[in-house]
Each structure stands twice: as C-alpha cells, then as structure tokens.
Design a protein around this motif. Structure first.
Motif, PDB file in Angstrom:
ATOM      1  N   CYS A 185     -42.817   9.668  26.857  1.00 22.18           N
ATOM      2  CA  CYS A 185     -42.176  10.869  27.428  1.00 22.18           C
ATOM      3  C   CYS A 185     -41.854  10.702  28.911  1.00 22.18           C
ATOM      4  CB  CYS A 185     -43.057  12.093  27.211  1.00 22.18           C
ATOM      5  SG  CYS A 185     -44.707  11.962  27.898  1.00 22.18           S
ATOM      6  N   ALA A 186     -41.825   9.471  29.399  1.00 23.59           N
ATOM      7  CA  ALA A 186     -41.574   9.241  30.828  1.00 23.59           C
ATOM      8  C   ALA A 186     -40.245   9.831  31.272  1.00 23.59           C
ATOM      9  CB  ALA A 186     -41.621   7.744  31.130  1.00 23.59           C
ATOM     10  N   MET A 209     -46.787  19.728  33.086  1.00 24.49           N
ATOM     11  CA  MET A 209     -47.650  19.597  31.919  1.00 24.49           C
ATOM     12  C   MET A 209     -46.778  19.271  30.711  1.00 24.49           C
ATOM     13  SD  MET A 209     -50.583  22.282  30.690  1.00 24.49           S
ATOM     14  CE  MET A 209     -52.023  21.736  29.770  1.00 24.49           C
ATOM     15  N   ILE A 210     -47.083  18.149  30.059  1.00 23.28           N
ATOM     16  CA  ILE A 210     -46.301  17.676  28.926  1.00 23.28           C
ATOM     17  C   ILE A 210     -47.223  17.544  27.716  1.00 23.28           C
ATOM     18  CG2 ILE A 210     -44.845  15.821  28.025  1.00 23.28           C
ATOM     19  CD1 ILE A 210     -43.525  16.941  30.411  1.00 23.28           C
ATOM     20  N   GLY A 211     -46.801  18.120  26.591  1.00 23.86           N
ATOM     21  CA  GLY A 211     -47.556  17.985  25.349  1.00 23.86           C
ATOM     22  C   GLY A 211     -46.756  17.206  24.325  1.00 23.86           C
ATOM     23  N   THR A 212     -47.303  16.086  23.818  1.00 27.40           N
ATOM     24  CA  THR A 212     -46.574  15.233  22.874  1.00 27.40           C
ATOM     25  C   THR A 212     -47.076  15.397  21.435  1.00 27.40           C
ATOM     26  OG1 THR A 212     -48.062  13.319  23.072  1.00 27.40           O
ATOM     27  CG2 THR A 212     -46.292  13.514  24.684  1.00 27.40           C
ATOM     28  N   SER A 213     -47.964  16.318  21.204  1.00 29.06           N
ATOM     29  CA  SER A 213     -48.637  16.380  19.912  1.00 29.06           C
ATOM     30  C   SER A 213     -47.908  17.235  18.890  1.00 29.06           C
ATOM     31  CB  SER A 213     -50.048  16.946  20.102  1.00 29.06           C
ATOM     32  OG  SER A 213     -49.973  18.316  20.422  1.00 29.06           O
ATOM     33  N   GLY A 214     -48.260  17.006  17.607  1.00 27.97           N
ATOM     34  CA  GLY A 214     -47.723  17.815  16.520  1.00 27.97           C
ATOM     35  C   GLY A 214     -48.107  19.276  16.628  1.00 27.97           C
ATOM     36  N   VAL A 269     -36.482  21.421  19.022  1.00 28.18           N
ATOM     37  CA  VAL A 269     -37.844  21.504  19.559  1.00 28.18           C
ATOM     38  C   VAL A 269     -38.054  20.574  20.745  1.00 28.18           C
ATOM     39  CG1 VAL A 269     -40.255  20.974  19.003  1.00 28.18           C
ATOM     40  CG2 VAL A 269     -38.857  22.314  17.397  1.00 28.18           C
ATOM     41  N   HIS A 270     -37.565  19.349  20.626  1.00 32.15           N
ATOM     42  CA  HIS A 270     -37.805  18.333  21.659  1.00 32.15           C
ATOM     43  C   HIS A 270     -37.252  18.785  23.009  1.00 32.15           C
ATOM     44  CE1 HIS A 270     -38.332  14.422  23.481  1.00 32.15           C
ATOM     45  NE2 HIS A 270     -37.051  14.339  23.749  1.00 32.15           N
ATOM     46  N   GLY A 271     -38.118  18.813  24.016  1.00 34.50           N
ATOM     47  CA  GLY A 271     -37.725  19.199  25.363  1.00 34.50           C
ATOM     48  C   GLY A 271     -37.858  20.679  25.663  1.00 34.50           C
ATOM     49  N   MET A 272     -38.297  21.468  24.674  1.00 30.99           N
ATOM     50  CA  MET A 272     -38.489  22.902  24.916  1.00 30.99           C
ATOM     51  C   MET A 272     -39.585  23.151  25.945  1.00 30.99           C
ATOM     52  SD  MET A 272     -38.462  25.042  21.355  1.00 30.99           S
ATOM     53  CE  MET A 272     -39.230  26.430  22.212  1.00 30.99           C
ATOM     54  N   VAL A 273     -39.474  24.246  26.654  1.00 28.63           N
ATOM     55  CA  VAL A 273     -40.510  24.674  27.591  1.00 28.63           C
ATOM     56  C   VAL A 273     -41.060  26.013  27.123  1.00 28.63           C
ATOM     57  CG1 VAL A 273     -41.017  25.362  29.961  1.00 28.63           C
ATOM     58  CG2 VAL A 273     -39.475  23.431  29.527  1.00 28.63           C
ATOM     59  N   LEU A 274     -42.376  26.077  26.974  1.00 28.62           N
ATOM     60  CA  LEU A 274     -43.050  27.319  26.585  1.00 28.62           C
ATOM     61  C   LEU A 274     -43.887  27.805  27.761  1.00 28.62           C
ATOM     62  CD1 LEU A 274     -44.255  26.317  23.004  1.00 28.62           C
ATOM     63  CD2 LEU A 274     -42.412  27.919  23.551  1.00 28.62           C
ATOM     64  N   ASN A 275     -43.772  29.096  28.073  1.00 27.54           N
ATOM     65  CA  ASN A 275     -44.586  29.624  29.164  1.00 27.54           C
ATOM     66  C   ASN A 275     -45.887  30.217  28.632  1.00 27.54           C
ATOM     67  OD1 ASN A 275     -44.159  32.375  28.357  1.00 27.54           O
ATOM     68  ND2 ASN A 275     -42.220  32.404  29.482  1.00 27.54           N
ATOM     69  N   VAL A 327     -45.419  24.586  29.764  1.00 28.71           N
ATOM     70  CA  VAL A 327     -45.712  23.331  29.076  1.00 28.71           C
ATOM     71  C   VAL A 327     -44.431  22.852  28.410  1.00 28.71           C
ATOM     72  CG1 VAL A 327     -47.062  22.193  27.270  1.00 28.71           C
ATOM     73  CG2 VAL A 327     -48.090  24.029  28.629  1.00 28.71           C
ATOM     74  N   LYS A 328     -44.050  21.606  28.697  1.00 22.98           N
ATOM     75  CA  LYS A 328     -42.876  21.027  28.030  1.00 22.98           C
ATOM     76  C   LYS A 328     -43.328  20.350  26.746  1.00 22.98           C
ATOM     77  CE  LYS A 328     -39.244  19.196  30.092  1.00 22.98           C
ATOM     78  NZ  LYS A 328     -38.290  18.271  30.781  1.00 22.98           N
ATOM     79  N   VAL A 329     -42.609  20.624  25.673  1.00 23.23           N
ATOM     80  CA  VAL A 329     -42.929  20.092  24.350  1.00 23.23           C
ATOM     81  C   VAL A 329     -42.063  18.863  24.095  1.00 23.23           C
ATOM     82  CG1 VAL A 329     -42.989  20.600  21.882  1.00 23.23           C
ATOM     83  CG2 VAL A 329     -43.468  22.415  23.543  1.00 23.23           C
ATOM     84  N   VAL A 330     -42.704  17.742  23.788  1.00 25.13           N
ATOM     85  CA  VAL A 330     -41.986  16.495  23.565  1.00 25.13           C
ATOM     86  C   VAL A 330     -42.304  15.985  22.160  1.00 25.13           C
ATOM     87  CG1 VAL A 330     -41.701  14.108  24.331  1.00 25.13           C
ATOM     88  CG2 VAL A 330     -42.008  15.921  26.021  1.00 25.13           C
ATOM     89  N   ASP A 331     -41.273  15.841  21.349  1.00 25.99           N
ATOM     90  CA  ASP A 331     -41.454  15.346  19.988  1.00 25.99           C
ATOM     91  C   ASP A 331     -41.344  13.824  19.971  1.00 25.99           C
ATOM     92  OD1 ASP A 331     -41.590  14.788  17.329  1.00 25.99           O
ATOM     93  OD2 ASP A 331     -39.897  16.027  16.725  1.00 25.99           O
ATOM     94  N   ARG A 332     -42.357  13.220  20.531  1.00 25.34           N
ATOM     95  CA  ARG A 332     -42.480  11.763  20.521  1.00 25.34           C
ATOM     96  C   ARG A 332     -43.952  11.412  20.426  1.00 25.34           C
ATOM     97  NH1 ARG A 332     -38.576  10.417  25.534  1.00 25.34           N
ATOM     98  NH2 ARG A 332     -36.554  10.785  24.540  1.00 25.34           N
ATOM     99  N   GLY A 333     -44.225  10.145  20.124  1.00 25.09           N
ATOM    100  CA  GLY A 333     -45.605   9.712  20.015  1.00 25.09           C
ATOM    101  C   GLY A 333     -45.736   8.251  20.381  1.00 25.09           C
ATOM    102  N   LEU A 334     -46.792   7.638  19.884  1.00 23.82           N
ATOM    103  CA  LEU A 334     -47.066   6.252  20.262  1.00 23.82           C
ATOM    104  C   LEU A 334     -45.959   5.302  19.847  1.00 23.82           C
ATOM    105  CD1 LEU A 334     -50.853   5.541  19.718  1.00 23.82           C
ATOM    106  CD2 LEU A 334     -49.675   6.399  21.722  1.00 23.82           C
ATOM    107  N   ARG A 335     -45.362   5.539  18.674  1.00 21.67           N
ATOM    108  CA  ARG A 335     -44.338   4.571  18.239  1.00 21.67           C
ATOM    109  C   ARG A 335     -43.167   4.546  19.216  1.00 21.67           C
ATOM    110  NH1 ARG A 335     -41.838   7.452  12.747  1.00 21.67           N
ATOM    111  NH2 ARG A 335     -41.233   9.409  13.751  1.00 21.67           N
ATOM    112  N   GLU A 336     -42.773   5.719  19.736  1.00 27.25           N
ATOM    113  CA  GLU A 336     -41.703   5.737  20.730  1.00 27.25           C
ATOM    114  C   GLU A 336     -42.159   5.085  22.033  1.00 27.25           C
ATOM    115  OE1 GLU A 336     -40.766   8.876  17.758  1.00 27.25           O
ATOM    116  OE2 GLU A 336     -42.563   8.408  18.924  1.00 27.25           O
TER     117      GLU A 336
END
Length: 330
Positions: free
Chosen positions: A128-129, A222-227, A247-253, A305-314
């Motif tokens: 998520c860099a 704050m970045i969250g990469t989890s399901g 979903v990817h890149g959304m920001v939730l307050n 919190v920014k939501v990132v739909d990525r994980g270790l494989r990415e």
C-alpha cells in the motif's frame, strides 16, 4: 505464453499462504502500471486446530496441498521471471511447520518460505506504499490476518520508498479468535477481553515508537489492508456484492466506523451468512476482526482510516519489481 503478454514486459508471481486463505497473483509490468494476469484465491483454514493443538491438522494440510497444486498448475501456463511463495502466522507457530513445508515442496514443487513477522510487516507496507501521501511524516499500517495482526510504524521520506521504522506481530487473528471463542461460555465477554488485550499490545508498541506526540497533533496517516476493513467498507457502500473497485482507497471516518461496527455487532450469525458482503466465508470471522480493530483504534483513535484492498501477494509483486526492475508505479 500469449504474444501480447510477451510484448508488454516481464511477469512476476506471488503466493501468500495465510492462516485462512491461499492467494496467487501473477502480474505484468507495463510502462505505467502493474497488470494482473492471473488471480486465484481459495479458503484453506490452515489454522483450524492451531489454537487447540498448536499444529496444522492433516485435513488443513490436505486443503493447502490442493490449493498450492492449483497455483503450481496455473503458473505452468506462464514464463515468470521471478516467483516468491510465502507462508505466515500459521506456519510460524505450528509445531509441525518443518514437515508441512517439506510436504508442500515435495507435492507441489513450490519453494514455500516461512517469513518472519518483520518481513510480513514490510511486505504489507509495500502493498500500500502508493496509497501513502506526503501530508504527514508518519503512518500506521495494520493488517489483521487469520493468525496474527501486524502493525507497522512507517516514515514517509520524499522521493524514496517509505521505510518501516518498527513493527510488531500480535497473536490475534480472525481465525484464531474465532477458534478460541467456541470454547467460551460468554461470547461478548471474550470479545471484550480480546479487545482489551489488543489495546494493551498496541499501546506497548505505540510507547516503544514514541507515537503519542504525533497522535496529539493527529499527524499520522492510518491505513488498513485487512479483509475486516474492506468488508466494513463494502457494507458502508451498501453493495449487493463485493466490488474491489468501489472499496479500494475508501476513507472511513470515526463516526462511520462506529456506526458500521454497531451494525455488524447487532447481526445474528444467520444475517451475516446471508449478507452479500460477508457471506459464509466471513460470517464466523468478521466479529473477531472487528474487536481486533477496535483494540487498535482504542489506542490510535485517528479520525480517518484509509481502506486498501491489497495484501502480502501485492506487496511481494511490488517488491520483486522494485528489486529486479528498479521500481514500479502501482
């Protein structure tokens, strides 16, 4: 291999064998971006007996062999220039880890590598860099996995790849919490106990990294990469099926998160099973992820919190291209 693929650039591949899921990604680098060429995901529940017996069960081993054999079959269709195949918390913690890794190598031919907690945190950061901005000097990245949760304290350096200053792996994950809760007479009290324990571990990490002065200024991303977070984001969007693009890149307050957590916590198991963005694969796991996240949020409390739909494989894919090609745009 397809001629069109050959003309666009090299292919690299990553396999992430997690506590809950096996994931494959084969991707190609073009001048501007990365293009997914092959994606495969299968639930393996590698940690289904880890809490009780500290071992990977024979049934789970069979599921993993089947999933990784399918990955190997798909890899045969392509000429990849680099491959990395990693395993995380379940394999790190299992007493029969070495025998399991050897079995995977013999039956699938894949060079499975059990990575350290520090490497797992670094790869999560790599995934998520490109989502980090220069608006703050520091960021907190968290990845709630199946068998553990990784926190990374990251410094953002203009003109270079973000650097992980420190990281921690906390032994709470959605699968291990779900397994442990089955033997508890009071589910809600156990969830509260996990939340307090997670907050305690998170605070110790924050103290160690001297995070509090930056927290007071709200000068942290704050970045969250989890399901867990991607599921909450999909519920917030009221999607009739999970859609990564929305979903990817959304920001939730903070207010939105509190409302979502209240909504999910009020659902029955049957309602979670039927929900299009939770369903059978996450119905028994989502609340474990929620209480883990609450423990983190109790300490950091960052408004967004920014939501990132990525994980270790990415993260592996980006890392491989960075090392072999001198960098890549995400």
């Amino acid at each position: 291999m397809n001629d069109k693929l050959e003309n666009k650039g090299p292919l690299v591949a990553a396999i992430d064998l997690g506590t809950n899921t096996c994931r494959l990604l084969i991707a190609q680098k073009t001048e501007a971006t990365l293009v997914p060429v092959e994606i495969f995901t299968r639930i393996v529940r590698l940690g289904d007996e880890l809490v009780t017996y500290k071992r990977i069960s024979n049934v789970a081993r069979g599921r993993a062999v089947d999933a990784l054999s399918e990955c190997a079959k798909r890899l045969e269709k392509y000429s990849v220039s680099a491959l990395r195949c990693v395993a995380t918390a379940a394999c790190r913690d299992a007493l029969n880890r070495d025998a399991f890794v050897q079995e995977i190598r013999e039956k699938t031919g894949l060079p499975l590598e059990v990575i350290s907690t520090q490497e797992e945190a670094r790869l999560a950061m790599m995934s998520c860099a490109d989502q980090l901005t220069q608006c703050t000097r520091y960021a907190l990245i968290f990845d709630i996995g199946g068998g553990s949760t990784e926190l990374a304290w990251v410094e953002l350096i203009p003109g270079s790849v973000p650097q992980v200053i420190d990281s921690v792996s906390i032994p709470f994950g959605v699968v291990t919490v779900a397994e442990a809760i089955r033997g508890e007479p009071d589910e809600h009290e156990f969830q509260a106990k996990v939340r307090r324990a997670m907050a305690k571990e998170t605070k110790a990490f924050a103290d160690r990294c001297h995070v509090h002065p930056h927290l007071r200024k709200q000068a942290i991303q704050m970045i969250g990469t989890s399901g867990t977070l991607t599921t909450l984001a999909a519920i917030y969007k009221n999607l009739d099926h999970y859609d990564r693009a929305q979903v990817h890149g959304m920001v939730l307050n903070q207010k939105e998160l509190q409302s979502l957590i209240y909504k999910v916590s009020r659902m029955t198991l049957h309602e979670r099973l039927l929900h299009p963005c939770i369903g059978p694969q996450r119905a028994d796991l989502i609340m474990g992820g929620v209480v883990i996240f609450q423990g983190i949020y109790d300490i950091f409390g960052i408004n967004e919190v920014k939501v990132v739909d990525r994980g270790l494989r990415e993260g592996i894919i980006f890392d491989l291209f960075l090392k072999t090609q001198g960098g890549v745009a995400a």
